[in-house]
Design an enzyme around this catalytic site. Structure first.
Site, PDB file in Angstrom:
ATOM      1  N   ALA A  61       0.839  -1.200   0.000  1.00 36.43           N
ATOM      2  CA  ALA A  61       0.000   0.000   0.000  1.00 36.43           C
ATOM      3  C   ALA A  61       0.872   1.247   0.000  1.00 36.43           C
ATOM      4  O   ALA A  61       2.015   1.227   0.440  1.00 36.43           O
ATOM      5  CB  ALA A  61      -0.900  -0.008   1.228  1.00 36.43           C
ATOM      6  N   ALA A  85      -3.794   3.998   1.506  1.00 40.51           N
ATOM      7  CA  ALA A  85      -4.917   3.833   2.411  1.00 40.51           C
ATOM      8  C   ALA A  85      -6.087   4.755   2.062  1.00 40.51           C
ATOM      9  O   ALA A  85      -5.892   5.875   1.591  1.00 40.51           O
ATOM     10  CB  ALA A  85      -4.487   4.090   3.858  1.00 40.51           C
ATOM     11  N   ASN A 110       8.631   9.327   4.176  1.00 43.79           N
ATOM     12  CA  ASN A 110       7.391  10.029   3.830  1.00 43.79           C
ATOM     13  C   ASN A 110       6.644  10.419   5.100  1.00 43.79           C
ATOM     14  O   ASN A 110       6.735   9.736   6.127  1.00 43.79           O
ATOM     15  CB  ASN A 110       6.507   9.171   2.912  1.00 43.79           C
ATOM     16  N   PHE A 112       3.163  11.563   4.536  1.00 43.09           N
ATOM     17  CA  PHE A 112       1.963  11.922   3.791  1.00 43.09           C
ATOM     18  C   PHE A 112       0.775  12.215   4.699  1.00 43.09           C
ATOM     19  O   PHE A 112       0.033  13.172   4.487  1.00 43.09           O
ATOM     20  CB  PHE A 112       1.581  10.808   2.817  1.00 43.09           C
ATOM     21  N   GLY A 113       0.532  11.340   5.676  1.00 40.27           N
ATOM     22  CA  GLY A 113      -0.609  11.553   6.553  1.00 40.27           C
ATOM     23  C   GLY A 113      -1.929  11.130   5.951  1.00 40.27           C
ATOM     24  O   GLY A 113      -2.942  11.831   6.075  1.00 40.27           O
ATOM     25  N   PHE A 114      -1.952   9.950   5.298  1.00 37.68           N
ATOM     26  CA  PHE A 114      -3.196   9.396   4.741  1.00 37.68           C
ATOM     27  C   PHE A 114      -3.873  10.356   3.763  1.00 37.68           C
ATOM     28  O   PHE A 114      -5.094  10.545   3.791  1.00 37.68           O
ATOM     29  CB  PHE A 114      -4.182   9.025   5.852  1.00 37.68           C
ATOM     30  N   ASN A 138      -6.040  -0.909   1.825  1.00 41.60           N
ATOM     31  CA  ASN A 138      -5.536  -0.509   3.126  1.00 41.60           C
ATOM     32  C   ASN A 138      -6.533   0.469   3.739  1.00 41.60           C
ATOM     33  O   ASN A 138      -6.854   1.492   3.135  1.00 41.60           O
ATOM     34  CB  ASN A 138      -4.156   0.135   2.938  1.00 41.60           C
ATOM     35  N   SER A 172       0.796   3.513  10.691  1.00 47.32           N
ATOM     36  CA  SER A 172       1.414   4.669  10.053  1.00 47.32           C
ATOM     37  C   SER A 172       1.896   5.639  11.125  1.00 47.32           C
ATOM     38  O   SER A 172       1.149   5.966  12.052  1.00 47.32           O
ATOM     39  CB  SER A 172       0.416   5.383   9.140  1.00 47.32           C
ATOM     40  N   ASN A 174       2.459   8.749  10.640  1.00 49.27           N
ATOM     41  CA  ASN A 174       2.228  10.110  10.147  1.00 49.27           C
ATOM     42  C   ASN A 174       0.866  10.692  10.493  1.00 49.27           C
ATOM     43  O   ASN A 174       0.539  11.802  10.089  1.00 49.27           O
ATOM     44  CB  ASN A 174       2.429  10.134   8.628  1.00 49.27           C
ATOM     45  N   THR A 175       0.054   9.930  11.208  1.00 56.40           N
ATOM     46  CA  THR A 175      -1.205  10.441  11.754  1.00 56.40           C
ATOM     47  C   THR A 175      -1.084  10.382  13.270  1.00 56.40           C
ATOM     48  O   THR A 175      -0.885   9.306  13.840  1.00 56.40           O
ATOM     49  CB  THR A 175      -2.398   9.594  11.278  1.00 56.40           C
ATOM     50  N   LYS A 210      -1.861  -4.488   9.783  1.00 54.86           N
ATOM     51  CA  LYS A 210      -0.504  -4.028   9.466  1.00 54.86           C
ATOM     52  C   LYS A 210       0.104  -3.373  10.695  1.00 54.86           C
ATOM     53  O   LYS A 210      -0.481  -2.439  11.266  1.00 54.86           O
ATOM     54  CB  LYS A 210      -0.523  -3.041   8.297  1.00 54.86           C
ATOM     55  N   ASN A 239       5.165  -1.924   8.657  1.00 53.19           N
ATOM     56  CA  ASN A 239       5.076  -0.595   8.070  1.00 53.19           C
ATOM     57  C   ASN A 239       6.439   0.091   8.162  1.00 53.19           C
ATOM     58  O   ASN A 239       7.447  -0.545   8.460  1.00 53.19           O
ATOM     59  CB  ASN A 239       3.993   0.211   8.811  1.00 53.19           C
ATOM     60  N   GLY A 260      12.407   1.233   2.680  1.00 50.20           N
ATOM     61  CA  GLY A 260      13.517   0.939   1.784  1.00 50.20           C
ATOM     62  C   GLY A 260      14.572   0.058   2.431  1.00 50.20           C
ATOM     63  O   GLY A 260      14.349  -0.561   3.480  1.00 50.20           O
TER      64      GLY A 260
END
Length: 352
Positions: A61, A85, A110, A112-114, A138, A172, A174-175, A210, A239, A260
């Site tokens: 994802a 997601a 990253n 991104f924050g969904f 996702n 994640s 990022n949230t 996940k 993740n 990565g």
């Protein structure tokens, strides 16, 4: 890698990473990317929680967030795809810039924050798809939601009839406070709600969880217990990480999740630990740093029934997927495994 793909990657790497990401999606839909077709064989075909897949190499994802290039990606050599997601309502995500290449480390950060276009538009695209392989979604929660646990169930209820599997993403980084949902009580309540929705679907699709790589053994033990108690169908391990050890280059200090090559060893150790904790009774999908057939094989031998790839494509292009699939088959044959399932967990002890 053909010269045209090499030149394409060179051009993309001269661009802003997020702009390049968007352009790569457009290139796929315009037929400008190399597509190997579905790769399969009796040795590679397998079943994960009732999901029949042509080979055990999937797309993670985060690449096709809005299910825009599903048809093309399904013909790129993958055995299965995961998009998203998706959140109930569309949201912009975090401020830009929020995607960074760490070229020296073959890594990506990253935050991104969904960011996504919301479950309704994504569901419309999933309905219209003509994919050659299974496609999963996702599931995410809106950043400003008053009940994030309910958001996961809501997305599954809306999109579930059009999916082959779904993934609950509580990992994640990022949230804000999303990873708090990995605690035993919160996770148990969340998964129970999601599984209730799954039972009401006309087709009982597998639901995966996940998890993050930045978990202690005690936290992994709790996750294994909750997964068993709630009847979740599998665990995607893992993740992105918040760890920054050993990185180089100008972006190493950026906030966000690292994916990565540097994630490979850490995520594979977590995978092996979770395989041991679940005694191999819950299917695991290994993610994190897979960039070669040898690394895919290592995750399978550490306990994964399948693997997923994303960040390595930033540096190796889409043509790496059939190379990984072909190389994995050769390794299985070399070691005398008639089917990939026979190799799962055979090297777990090397990572414990």
């Amino acid at each position: 890698m053909k010269l045209t793909e090499r030149l394409g990657l060179f051009a993309l790497h001269k661009m802003d990473p997020e702009a390049a990401h968007g352009l790569s999606i457009k290139a796929l839909n315009m037929g400008l990317a190399p597509l190997a077709g579905v790769k399969t064989s009796p040795r590679l075909q397998t079943n994960i929680a009732g999901l029949e897949i042509a080979n055990p190499v999937g797309l993670a994802a985060g690449y096709d967030k809005n299910a825009e290039a599903v048809n093309a990606l399904s013909r790129a050599g993958f055995g299965f795809l995961e998009v998203g997601a998706a959140t109930p309502r569309a949201q912009d995500g975090n401020p830009k810039p929020r995607l960074f290449r760490l070229t020296q480390d073959k890594a990506v950060i990253n935050r991104f924050g969904f960011n996504n276009q919301g479950m309704e538009l994504i569901a419309d695209r999933l309905i219209a798809r003509d994919a050659a392989v299974p496609v999963g979604l996702n599931l995410g929660a809106n950043k400003d939601s008053e009940d994030r646990a309910a958001d996961f169930a809501r997305v599954l209820s809306h999109c579930g009839p059009h999916l082959d599997f779904a993934t609950v993403n509580v990992s994640s980084p990022n949230t804000e406070k999303l990873r708090d949902l990995q605690g035993k009580a919160a996770l148990s309540a969340l998964l129970s709600g999601v599984m209730e929705v799954r039972e009401d679907l006309s087709r009982k699709i597998p639901v995966f969880l996940k998890i993050a790589p930045d978990l202690t053994v005690d936290e992994l033990t709790e996750i294994a217990e909750v997964a068993t108690e709630t009847g979740i169908d599998g665990i995607i391990t893992t993740n992105t990480t918040l760890d920054r050890d050993g990185l180089s280059g100008p972006h190493k200090g950026e906030k966000g999740g690292l994916s990565g090559a540097p994630l490979f060893e850490k995520s594979t150790r977590v995978l092996a630990q979770l395989s041991q904790l679940t005694d191999g009774n819950i299917p695991l999908i290994g993610v994190g740093g897979v960039g070669s057939a040898e690394q895919a094989y290592a995750k399978i031998r550490a306990g994964a029934s399948a693997v997923q790839i994303y960040s390595a494509m930033v540096y190796q292009g889409l043509s790496m997927i059939p190379d990984v699939v072909d190389g994995l088959e050769a390794l299985l044959e070399r070691d005398g495994f008639a089917n990939v399932k026979d190799a799962v967990g055979t090297g777990r002890g090397d990572w414990l």
